[in-house]
Design a protein around this motif. Structure first.
Motif, PDB file in Angstrom:
ATOM      1  N   ASP A   1      -8.417 -21.931 -11.478  1.00 12.61           N
ATOM      2  CA  ASP A   1      -7.439 -21.704 -10.419  1.00 12.61           C
ATOM      3  C   ASP A   1      -6.584 -20.501 -10.801  1.00 12.61           C
ATOM      4  O   ASP A   1      -6.335 -20.260 -11.995  1.00 12.61           O
TER       5      ASP A   1
ATOM      6  N   ALA B   1     -12.937 -19.289  -8.578  1.00 10.31           N
ATOM      7  CA  ALA B   1     -11.583 -19.081  -8.070  1.00 10.31           C
ATOM      8  C   ALA B   1     -11.451 -17.633  -7.616  1.00 10.31           C
ATOM      9  O   ALA B   1     -12.101 -16.733  -8.164  1.00 10.31           O
TER      10      ALA B   1
ATOM     11  N   ALA C   1      -4.749 -27.214 -10.797  1.00  9.97           N
ATOM     12  CA  ALA C   1      -4.191 -26.662  -9.555  1.00  9.97           C
ATOM     13  C   ALA C   1      -2.752 -26.241  -9.796  1.00  9.97           C
ATOM     14  O   ALA C   1      -1.951 -27.029 -10.331  1.00  9.97           O
TER      15      ALA C   1
ATOM     16  N   SER D   1     -17.589 -23.587 -11.747  1.00  9.76           N
ATOM     17  CA  SER D   1     -16.260 -23.454 -11.138  1.00  9.76           C
ATOM     18  C   SER D   1     -16.104 -22.027 -10.639  1.00  9.76           C
ATOM     19  O   SER D   1     -16.789 -21.102 -11.101  1.00  9.76           O
TER      20      SER D   1
ATOM     21  N   CYS E   1       1.930 -26.693 -12.972  1.00  8.42           N
ATOM     22  CA  CYS E   1       0.484 -26.808 -12.812  1.00  8.42           C
ATOM     23  C   CYS E   1       0.094 -28.268 -12.980  1.00  8.42           C
ATOM     24  O   CYS E   1       0.526 -28.942 -13.929  1.00  8.42           O
TER      25      CYS E   1
ATOM     26  N   ARG F   1      -4.360 -31.893  -5.847  1.00  9.37           N
ATOM     27  CA  ARG F   1      -4.214 -30.684  -5.045  1.00  9.37           C
ATOM     28  C   ARG F   1      -2.871 -30.728  -4.338  1.00  9.37           C
ATOM     29  O   ARG F   1      -2.417 -31.796  -3.921  1.00  9.37           O
TER      30      ARG F   1
ATOM     31  N   THR G   1     -14.683 -22.622  -2.956  1.00 13.73           N
ATOM     32  CA  THR G   1     -13.306 -22.145  -2.843  1.00 13.73           C
ATOM     33  C   THR G   1     -13.234 -21.183  -1.668  1.00 13.73           C
ATOM     34  O   THR G   1     -14.252 -20.828  -1.080  1.00 13.73           O
TER      35      THR G   1
ATOM     36  N   THR H   1      -9.829 -31.274 -12.428  1.00 12.64           N
ATOM     37  CA  THR H   1      -9.238 -30.217 -11.595  1.00 12.64           C
ATOM     38  C   THR H   1      -8.014 -29.643 -12.277  1.00 12.64           C
ATOM     39  O   THR H   1      -7.301 -30.348 -13.014  1.00 12.64           O
TER      40      THR H   1
ATOM     41  N   SER I   1      -2.898 -18.625  -9.914  1.00 11.32           N
ATOM     42  CA  SER I   1      -1.595 -18.894  -9.318  1.00 11.32           C
ATOM     43  C   SER I   1      -1.200 -17.766  -8.374  1.00 11.32           C
ATOM     44  O   SER I   1      -1.893 -16.751  -8.230  1.00 11.32           O
TER      45      SER I   1
ATOM     46  N   SER J   1     -13.110 -26.264 -14.208  1.00 12.57           N
ATOM     47  CA  SER J   1     -12.233 -25.987 -13.067  1.00 12.57           C
ATOM     48  C   SER J   1     -11.467 -24.702 -13.336  1.00 12.57           C
ATOM     49  O   SER J   1     -11.064 -24.433 -14.483  1.00 12.57           O
TER      50      SER J   1
ATOM     51  N   GLN K   1     -12.556 -27.396   1.865  1.00 12.27           N
ATOM     52  CA  GLN K   1     -11.513 -26.382   1.912  1.00 12.27           C
ATOM     53  C   GLN K   1     -10.979 -26.319   3.337  1.00 12.27           C
ATOM     54  O   GLN K   1     -11.754 -26.371   4.297  1.00 12.27           O
TER      55      GLN K   1
ATOM     56  N   ASP L   1      -8.311 -14.741  -6.412  1.00 12.69           N
ATOM     57  CA  ASP L   1      -6.871 -14.520  -6.355  1.00 12.69           C
ATOM     58  C   ASP L   1      -6.426 -14.298  -4.920  1.00 12.69           C
ATOM     59  O   ASP L   1      -7.233 -14.066  -4.018  1.00 12.69           O
TER      60      ASP L   1
END
Length: 615
Positions: free
Chosen positions: A397, A355, A443, A353, A451, A190, A312, A441, A399, A395, A270, A357
């Motif tokens: 994620d 995520a 990230a 998982s 990444c 992370r 998250t 993970t 960006s 996982s 978190q 934005d």
């Protein structure tokens, strides 16, 4: 004189009658250092320019986003509701002098209050113009993505080796590397908010902080116990590790700073930077918020859904999203003891998982059914879904530029920003790591096209062009990757002064600073109207209401059914149950008052505690 008066009126306060220089845009439109009257006139001119067709639509949208917020429609409806409440205010409980004073205030406006409101509106307009101009002036860099030269080329076939050899400069090519760490694997990774440092932790007790600019280790140590998760706190000098027994806080030298005994068997963590809150959840199913600035435990919530391993945060409103083993996702705030929203995202399979934005509009969930589902958080509905080959998504994620990273098996697939809005046929890029799955993970590094991937053999770093934000907001605290110790201390003090209260976390962040409806009766009526409108729309679409099963041993009673319903959700079925309950109560009262032929008098004369024995 006529020309002088016209020039004075057009110039917004130029007493000498000289012509004002032409308004060529930019910060010249900002009313800085002017009187209240001049600021008011300048704001009126600005609002008229927003309505004109000659203004660029993109500039109009940018300025309105700063002026009215991201949720302008709900703010407009809230103001309209307040006006309706003021018109239909219930004055029956007021005394005669208070009622006359209220009528007098309605007829006669307060000039001082009106002038103050005009000044506040003018300042808001000036701040919106300045923010829009600063965005144009400062955000000059643009992020670039890989574009195919013809229709036959596919960007996802481009490997990292080809990218490093043919397309990247030497400094960027250094970010493509693999760290083989078999002894303490699997690994997780992370990054901090600035993207300067990366935190790596191994499941078997290894932790390290890597300087991503120089690729040198800042600290490395072994805790000789299981490490399940890790996160940076307010700056890269402090980070927390979720170990087997509880959560420990370390500094950048590897020294133990604090031990949080209140957080036991933690699986995921978190950190909320604007509220200085560390949120944890684990095996007991307890969601806990801990204030890292004061060391106090803010709140503890029981999820009542078992152990939780998926967590998250929504960066736009600081709402915590939890994924559970029954396929549901719940949204939490420290100010509420129950979940705010509960969504069934994967029926029949656990959520693996999740995520969200950075805009807070889209949520992506991955389940054990190998499905990646895209959800619109404005309507809480699924828009489309993708299927992952090679294993379930472990996982996810997103960006800063909206690129979605999906880790499944020994693969990591990256989708373009358009994949969140509409269903895309092919991914943007992909990276395969044979023998390293499943991936722990994935990230994205802030402000860089990098990444980090943690897997069963160590750490891998790949370059994904266009995923990082190219413009750095210098007004944010602790995101400057080049700050020295003095700047870091100053940013820490400013962040503490700007710390937000946990009570300000809500689904709609624009609610903060607004006025709530004063009349609870009007608020309930408006809520009931909205529910009836939603039920009518649902009936028009042809959706049949779900029939609740009959339960044994008195659980099918109306009062029990109402108790099982959510208290913050009212639909047509709840309204029917409440009406039936009211009818039952009315019949019981009528029977008690009237009595029957056999023993009506005895029922009325009997004590209240013995009336239940009469049939």
């Amino acid at each position: 004189d006529a020309e002088g008066r016209d020039g004075d009126a057009g110039g917004g306060g130029g007493g000498d009658g000289r012509d004002r220089p032409p308004d060529d845009g930019g910060t010249r439109r900002v009313a800085r250092g002017s009187t209240g009257r001049e600021a008011y006139e300048r704001r009126k001119e600005f609002e008229e320019s927003l309505k004109s067709e000659s203004m660029d639509p993109r500039e109009r949208e940018r300025v309105e986003s700063y002026l009215r917020g991201t949720n302008a429609h709900s703010n407009r409806k809230r103001r309209q509701a307040l006006r309706e409440d003021d018109e239909d205010m219930d004055t029956s409980r007021l005394s005669d002098p208070a009622r006359r004073a209220l009528e007098k205030r309605r007829k006669k406006t307060d000039r001082r209050l009106r002038a103050e409101m005009d000044r506040v509106d003018s300042k808001r307009a000036d701040a919106a113009i300045a923010a829009a101009d600063a965005e144009v002036v400062l955000n000059t860099e643009e992020g670039g993505m890989i574009q195919p030269e013809n229709d036959m080329e596919r960007t996802y076939k481009l490997t990292q080796e080809q990218l490093r050899r043919d397309h990247l400069d030497e400094q960027t090519a250094r970010q493509i590397f693999d760290l083989k760490l078999d002894q303490y694997a699997p690994y997780g990774m992370r990054y901090d908010r600035s993207g300067r440092c990366g935190l790596m932790w191994g499941r078997r007790g290894h932790a390290a902080v890597l300087d991503c600019h120089t690729l040198a280790l800042r600290t490395e140590f072994h805790v000789n116990t299981t490490v399940r998760d890790g996160t940076f706190l307010h700056n890269p000098t402090m980070f927390a590790l979720a170990q087997k027994d509880c959560v420990y806080v370390y500094d950048d030298a590897g020294a133990e700073v604090h031990r949080m005994d209140d957080h036991r068997d933690v699986f995921r963590m978190q950190f909320l930077p604007y509220h200085w809150l560390l949120a944890t959840v684990g095996r007991p199913g307890l969601l806990k918020y801990h204030d890292t600035s004061t060391g106090q435990l803010v709140s503890t919530h029981r999820t009542k859904l078992g152990a939780c391993n998926v967590m998250t945060q929504n960066q736009s409103n600081a709402i915590i999203h939890l994924g559970h083993s029954n396929g549901t996702v719940t949204l939490w705030s420290p100010a509420n003891s129950t979940y705010l929203v509960k969504m069934l995202c994967h029926q029949g399979s656990p959520v693996s998982s999740i995520a969200v934005d950075r805009t807070g509009r889209y949520m992506v969930t991955g389940g054990a059914d190998s499905q990646v589902r895209i959800w619109d958080l404005r309507m809480y509905k699924e828009t489309h879904s993708y299927f992952t080959r090679g294993g379930a998504p472990t996982s996810l994620d997103i960006s800063q530029r909206g690129i979605l990273g999906v880790a499944h098996g020994c693969h990591t697939t990256f989708w373009s920003p358009d994949a969140l809005q509409t269903k895309v046929k092919d991914p943007y890029m992909s990276h395969k790591m044979p023998g390293c799955g499943p991936v722990e993970t994935v990230a994205f590094r802030p402000f860089e096209d990098v990444c980090g991937i943690g897997h069963q053999k160590g750490i891998s770093s790949v370059v994904i062009p266009g995923c990082g934000e190219p413009n750095l907001d210098t007004m944010e605290h602790n995101i400057d990757p080049y700050q020295d110790s003095k700047q870091r201390r100053e940013a820490e003090v400013r962040a503490l002064l700007d710390k937000l209260s946990p009570d300000m976390i809500a689904l709609d962040p624009d609610v903060v600073g607004t006025v709530e409806e004063s009349d609870p009766r009007r608020r309930l009526e408006r809520q009931r109207d909205l529910e009836e409108e939603a039920n009518a729309r649902k009936a028009a679409e042809g959706e049949k209401p779900k029939k609740e099963k009959n339960r044994m041993r008195g659980r099918s009673k109306i009062q029990k059914k109402l108790g099982r319903k959510q208290k913050n959700v009212i639909d047509a079925q709840v309204m029917k149950l409440r009406e039936a309950r009211e009818r039952e109560k009315a019949e019981e009262k009528a029977n008690l008052a009237k009595g029957d032929d056999n023993g009506g008098g005895r029922i009325n004369e009997a004590p209240q505690a013995l009336k239940r024995f009469f049939k």
